[in-house]
Design a protein around this motif. Structure first.
Motif, short mmCIF file in Angstrom:
data_model
loop_
_atom_site.label_atom_id
_atom_site.label_comp_id
_atom_site.label_asym_id
_atom_site.label_seq_id
_atom_site.Cartn_x
_atom_site.Cartn_y
_atom_site.Cartn_z
N GLN B 735 0.81 -1.20 -0.06
CA GLN B 735 -0.02 0.07 0.05
C GLN B 735 0.97 1.22 -0.04
OE1 GLN B 735 -3.21 -1.04 0.37
NE2 GLN B 735 -3.97 0.89 -0.20
N GLY B 737 0.62 4.02 -1.49
CA GLY B 737 0.02 5.31 -1.90
C GLY B 737 0.15 6.09 -3.34
N ASP B 738 0.89 4.85 -4.22
CA ASP B 738 1.46 5.47 -5.50
C ASP B 738 0.27 4.94 -6.58
OD1 ASP B 738 2.39 6.23 -7.69
OD2 ASP B 738 3.81 4.64 -7.69
N ALA B 739 -0.51 5.71 -7.02
CA ALA B 739 -1.68 5.74 -8.07
C ALA B 739 -1.19 4.60 -9.10
CB ALA B 739 -2.33 6.63 -8.42
N TYR B 742 -0.94 1.29 -7.87
CA TYR B 742 -2.32 0.68 -7.76
C TYR B 742 -2.88 0.04 -9.03
CZ TYR B 742 -2.70 2.93 -3.17
OH TYR B 742 -2.41 3.56 -1.84
N ALA B 743 -2.71 0.92 -9.99
CA ALA B 743 -3.53 0.67 -11.42
C ALA B 743 -2.72 -0.55 -11.92
CB ALA B 743 -3.17 1.80 -12.35
#
Lengths: 525, 762
Positions: B735, B737-739, B742-743
């Protein structure tokens, strides 16, 4: 061009959405005439009134005959009507919470409530969409509104960061779903769910010259893409990663609405889509997909929540875990017969699911959604009552220490929070316990014994972090110079309502379960 | 005069009728018209339990805010309300037209009952929530609520200076509610709920002054000892379920041929078991009726082996004996019999009204009630009857011997209670259920009076309970003295007080009844009973003489005792009156029913006839208990019993009025070892400590140190917790925090899914 003939019977299911939208428009227009210092409590109350009216209509719709309406673009069945009811309950409570929260931050504007009501309207419509384009539009209605709501407070980096991540990833997920829907359309030539099922079967049966199935890959890819879009919305692992950041950044009443309403609507739509299309393909595919998602979501959600000291983030992970339990119910819907090739973690041979068992699963899912909505909004409501604007930028507004000694400082709030934590942990006599009983019983009846045991163990681990909040409230002394939280009657009203509901439905689930005890919950043609 | 030639003219009891006898019968005839229809009375039985339960809730939650007077009003009022309702029920069950429905067979006459639906069920096993009141339970209802009310009233004065009054009355009301559940429940399960409820209230009230560790310990001792008994009760219930299930699978219709329509009775019984479950008393009664003795090939008998289920291979008779012996273990725990009597004397640590209500009048008689309730099963097992009688006899004598030398007033009374309960068990063991129950009722009066008298003495003497430090209270507390003296006479067996007749009917039964297979047993128990009667007279007179006669002790805590207030005096007076008046139940003046037992009977025997009729019919068939009929009143036996009581009383008077005072209260060296042995209660507590408690403590120490601390706590609990938290912490690293990442995760998962789906479908 002929204008289709509609009767009143076509409009009943969309009336709740109409009421919500109308109230939203009134709120937006009336905001224009208000000065900066004007009192805006009426806005919250008007939103609540709209939700009550819409909910009442939804309750009436519950008993109506299930049917397709609006030329088959939407359906009217108890499943969607109950979702509308849950959404109205959730939105109303969130609007009550928002009043105090926004006044405290000098951010109360009519547009906020309007956005909330638009989102709610989108949710109710998503539940009854029976066609891919309608479904997508409604999904976007609710998504865009929640993106905006997430960024409502512009102080500090967290809200905008959360909103931006939500938007980027949400757009990605929406694109996936749209792509999947397009693939399915390509294979069948229709976007109506009811027509699609029959055509999918035909398309799968097509063979080319070499004996292969040319459209098989197309259809499976479409399925998975649509599924991924939904998985994002319901925050299933591994499509969950946005959740803690967004939930933390959003204003807490909005977080409450997202954790309850958005998730409920996405679940209902997911069930509708896959129950319509699943039987057309090999039923083992959705079964495996949802079993794996449920397994991962239950385990990872609970494990991630364990080390959290930030209660708001902890609740975000907990909402992931709860989505896992619901996915277990969804997987149970697709449990297949004895000749199944696979069974994820299943120690008993799958017995297949009969019609009456299916209605048990629906009942479990819907009851769980209601129970989770009431409880989660209550839990976030306690955070709303406790958090202070000054701490938000520092990011420690939601630390466990904020709850230390609450039992002696604010016994009423502490008691309410205890009730919510017990309910989330699934301890009787709360609604969370009954919901888990219904859901897990249905899953066990469908033969998902292994998965249910994993779920039980995961939720047992969850009790640790729920009870830790209770421990802090009652067994840790209040820190030096802890501020006395402000009391607001709207917030406290919401807390009382949710706490009472949590216990009441936990002691007397009968009326609700009787309402949900129907064989024709989901409309099929 | 109204024509009322028979008390029990119902068809099912056609073999029985008693002749009328003047005005008493006229009154009874008038009362035999029920004020309510059976249904209305039955369906409102719950209110009798609900009232004290509500009272307990109000006292416990709002007692502190309501204040003393209101709490007293609520607590006493709720019990008084239950008493009035119980009176109405009594009136109802005296009408022969009153019937309680019975799913298992013919409806019960002289009873009201109601089934409130399924309580819980699992598979084929069901337990219904049903209440029933027949003559037996109604008498208990009146004892519980009537004497209970008096004791509540007494407590308002006794507890006037205690700050925990609201807690006290909440517990007391809760106790009454639990005890009422015990006697009203129409199944073993509901009875067990009450059984556990009274046990819990007893625990709470013994340890009422919990700041004193010794009193808290006494509460714990009572609770744990009772748990041993409850274990027996539960096992017996489980065995009962297994037995009835096996019986219903095995029994042919012939088993029911005593009824007119054997096939109908059999199917009704089966239907009842299926729809209402096997643990209801009605089921047990039908089962007992359908169970003959001997070896009849066409039927299932006590000698036949169980064909199915977990008990396969054992005979029904043996299993029944096992069931009854396990129930005896349970009853021994609750009713303080050997070997589980040790808790009752220590239970005197609680407030005196508690000792009077719970540990003398009501709760401790639950074991006797249980056996009376299941009389039809008891008479099927002569071995169990013999054991019950012997246990009762030994307990009676043993406790009486311990009471000889105790110096604490309440301790003497506690051992006396144990001893009197032993009498009741003797009666059960000899098949004299009505006599056992008569003794329950009379004992409730005089023992409550004695305990409350002791409480009054302690109240007036700054909580001094040691009889050596009292003395001479005859002049200082006249009213307490009078009532105490009457109750002492009653328990000693002075004619014509109630204790004489109830005790004598037990001794008489022991003398005339014989167990066919164990001829010597009841005779032996009879001797034990006679000896106990003599001992009772001795120790009660000793207690009375030391506390009330003579001069005031020099080391008394206060120089002058003060008489108690009006509430205490009123209650003492009423109970003393009851000790005398209860004689009306015991004097045998009514004509006996036709049959081999010609003679006279006591009203209690007549009154309880419908309850024990099944047991009598079964015994007529099996002939396990033989009764030598006696004609006329047993003047000889009465004379002997009276003589024994007089000898004991006179000896005690002589010793403690003239012999010891003349010696300057110095002990007699020759008797000293016996006194010490008795004073230390025959070292039974020490023996239990050595052979039971220490080994268990040692084993539990090992378990605690090795299994619990190391295996469970360290490895099991902390280990899994540590591992789980580690996993959670590890997952946190994902987790970031890096978008974008995540994608990326989403995309990878999706691709993996598609690949798997295609690979799987290939």
């Amino acid at each position: 061009m002929t204008i289709p003939e509609f009767t009143m019977a076509d409009f009943w299911p969309v009336i709740p959405a109409g009421i919500l939208t109308a109230a939203a428009i009134v709120l937006m227009i009336s905001e224009v005439f208000l000065g900066a210092a004007a009192s805006r409590t009426y806005q919250s109350l008007l939103s609540v009134l709209a939700c009550v009216l819409a909910g009442a209509v939804a309750l009436m719709n519950m008993t109506d005959t299930p049917r397709a309406v609006l030329q088959g673009y939407a359906v009217m069945d108890p499943f969607s009507s109950f979702l509308t009811l849950v959404v109205c309950v959730g939105t109303g409570l969130a609007a009550l919470l928002a009043a105090g929260f926004l006044q405290h931050r000098n951010a109360e504007r009519g547009e906020f409530y309007a956005l909330m009501l638009f989102a709610a309207a989108g949710m109710t419509l998503l539940g009854l969409s029976n066609e891919f384009i309608t479904l997508f539009v409604n999904l976007e209605v609710l998504s865009v509104a929640t993106y905006a709501l997430t960024a409502w407070l512009r102080r500090g980096s967290r809200p905008s960061e959360g909103a931006f991540k939500y938007f980027i990833l949400g757009a990605f997920a929406a694109a996936l779903m749209l792509y999947g829907a397009a693939l399915l359309y390509g294979a069948t030539g229709t976007t109506h769910l009811t027509d699609m099922a029959a055509k999918l079967r035909a398309a799968l049966a097509e063979t080319d010259a070499s004996g292969g199935h040319p459209k098989q890959m197309l259809i499976y890819a479409g399925f998975l893409l649509v599924g991924a879009g939904f998985a994002f919305k319901v925050a299933a692992v591994p499509f969950h990663m946005w959740t803690p950041d967004v939930y933390e950044g959003a204003p807490t009443p909005v977080t409450a609405l997202m954790s309850a309403g958005v998730k409920a609507a996405a679940f209902v739509a997911l069930v509708r889509v896959f129950m319509a299309l699943g039987p057309a393909v090999d039923p083992q595919l959705p079964f495996i997909a949802f079993s794996v998602l449920a397994l991962l979501t239950m385990v990872v959600g609970n494990l991630l929540a364990l080390p959290q000291r930030n209660v708001k983030r902890m609740l975000a992970y907990s909402s992931i875990a709860h989505a896992g339990y619901l996915l277990l119910g969804v997987a149970a819907l697709f449990a297949v017969g004895k000749d199944a090739k696979v069974g994820v973690l299943s120690s008993t041979p799958l017995v297949g699911i009969s019609g009456s068992m299916q209605s048990d699963v629906y009942q479990g899912i819907l009851f769980y959604l209601l129970g989770y909505t009431v409880t989660a909004i209550g839990a976030f409501g306690t955070i709303v009552a406790l958090e202070r604007r000054e701490d938000e930028t520092k990011g420690n507004a939601w630390d466990l220490d904020r709850f230390a000694g609450l039992g002696s400082r604010k016994p009423g709030w502490a008691l309410a929070m205890t009730v919510f934590m017990l309910s989330l942990g699934g301890v009787p006599p709360t609604v969370g316990f009954i919901g888990k009983v219904l859901l897990f019983r249905a899953a066990v009846d469908a033969g998902l014994l292994g998965l249910s045991i994993v779920g039980m163990l995961a939720s047992a681990a969850g009790v640790y972090y729920y009870l830790r909040v209770v421990v802090y409230m009652y067994m840790r002394p209040a820190p030096e110079g802890a501020l006395v939280p402000e009391r607001r009657w709207t917030t406290e009203l919401a807390l009382v309502a949710t706490a009472a509901g949590t216990v009441l439905f936990g002691v007397l689930p009968g009326p609700i379960t009787a309402l949900l005890q129907r064989t024709d919950m989901l409309f099929h043609r | 005069m109204i024509d009322c030639s028979s008390f029990y003219p119902s068809t099912s009891l056609a073999d029985f009728h008693a002749q009328g006898h003047g005005w008493a019968d006229t009154l009874v005839c008038r009362l035999q018209t029920a004020p309510l229809p059976s249904d209305a009375a039955g369906s409102h039985l719950w209110m009798i339990i609900a009232l004290p339960l509500l009272g307990a809730f109000i006292c416990g939650v709002f007692g502190k805010t309501l204040g003393r007077a209101n709490t007293y009003l609520v607590a006493c009022g709720s019990v008084a309300g239950s008493f009035l309702l119980s009176l109405i029920i009594l009136w109802c069950v005296n009408d022969y037209r009153t019937v309680a429905p019975n799913t298992y067979g013919e409806a019960f006459h002289y009873a009201v009952g109601w089934d409130y639906g399924v309580w819980f069920s699992a598979g084929n096993f069901r337990v219904d929530f049903g209440l029933m009141a027949d003559h037996l339970s109604t008498s208990m209802l009146l004892v519980i609520t009537g004497i209970g009310f008096l004791i509540h009233l007494y407590s308002t004065e006794y507890m006037a200076h205690d700050d925990g009054y609201w807690r006290f009355f909440a517990y007391l009301n809760l106790f009454v509610a639990a005890m009422l559940t015990l006697v009203l429940g129409d199944s073993l399960v509901l009875l067990f709920v009450g059984w556990e409820g009274v046990g819990m209230c007893s625990y709470l009230l013994i340890g009422f002054w919990y700041e004193d560790p010794q009193k808290a310990f006494a509460g714990r001792k009572a609770f744990i000892t009772n748990r041993i008994g409850d274990f027996g009760f539960l096992l017996a219930s489980f065995l009962t379920v297994a037995t009835l299930t096996a019986f219903i699978a095995q029994a042919p219709n012939d088993n029911f041929s005593s009824s007119r329509d054997a096939a109908g009775a059999a199917s009704k019984f089966k239907q009842g078991l299926f729809t209402r479950g096997p643990l209801s008393f009605a089921a047990l009664e039908s089962f007992a009726q359908a169970m003959p003795s001997g070896t009849d090939p066409s039927r299932v008998t006590l000698e036949s082996e169980i064909a199915t289920g977990p008990l396969k291979g054992h005979t029904y008779g043996h299993i029944l004996t096992a069931i009854l012996l396990l129930f005896l273990l349970g009853a021994a725990g609750k009713s303080a019999q050997i070997p589980l009597y040790v808790w009752l004397p220590d239970a005197m640590a609680g407030p005196t009204p508690v000792s009077a209500l719970i540990h003398a009048a009501t709760m401790v008689t639950a074991g006797v009630y249980l056996f009376c309730r299941m009389s039809y099963l008891v008479v099927l097992s002569p071995f169990a009857m013999a054991v019950i009688a012997v246990i009762g006899g030994l307990t009676a004598l043993f406790a009486a011997l311990i009471a000889f030398s105790q110096e604490d007033m309440k301790k003497v009374l506690a051992y006396s209670t144990v001893s009197q309960l032993g009498f009741m068990f003797m009666a059960v063991g000899s098949g004299m259920f009505w006599a056992a129950f008569l003794h329950v009722v009379t004992h409730a009066f005089f023992k409550a009076c004695l305990f409350l008298g002791a409480g009054s003495v302690m109240h007036g003497n700054a909580d001094e309970g040691n009889i050596r430090k009292l003395g001479g209270l005859k002049r200082e507390m006249k009213f307490t003295w009078l009532t105490f003296a009457i109750a002492t006479c009653a328990i000693t067996g002075v004619v014509p007080l109630s204790g004489f007749f109830s005790k004598d009917s037990i001794l008489h039964g022991l003398h005339t009844n014989h167990l066919e297979q164990y001829p010597a047993v009841l005779h032996f128990v009879w001797f034990l009973g006679l000896a106990t009667a003599a001992c009772t007279a001795f120790y009660m007179t000793r207690l009375y003489v030391l506390a009330f006669e003579g001069e005031r002790a020099k080391d008394a805590r206060v120089p002058h005792a003060h008489e108690s207030g009006p509430a205490i005096r009123l209650v003492l007076g009423l109970l003393a009156f009851g000790s005398v008046a209860a004689v009306a139940w015991g004097v045998p003046f009514m004509d006996h029913p036709s049959g081999h037992e010609a003679g006279v009977q006591a009203p209690m025997e007549n009154y309880l006839w419908p309850v024990f009729n099944t047991a009598r019919q079964i015994n007529d068939r099996t002939a396990f208990v033989r009764s030598e009929g006696e004609h006329g009143l047993p003047w000889g036996a009465w004379g002997m019993a009276w003589g024994i009581a007089l000898v004991g009383t006179a000896l005690a008077f002589f010793l403690y009025r003239s012999f010891f005072p003349a010696r300057g209260n110095k002990p007699v060296p020759a008797l000293e070892p016996f006194r010490k042995l008795s004073f230390h209660k025959f070292y039974v507590d020490e023996l239990y400590d050595l052979i039971l408690i220490r080994p268990i403590k040692f084993i539990s120490f090992i378990f605690y140190r090795v299994i619990d601390a190391v295996v469970i706590d360290t490895i099991g609990v902390r280990g899994t917790a540590w591992l789980t938290t580690r996993f959670g912490a590890m997952l946190r690293y994902a987790q970031s925090g890096d978008a974008q990442s995540y994608a990326a995760v989403m995309a990878v998962a999706l691709v993996a899914g598609i690949v798997l789906a295609l690979w799987g479908s290939m």
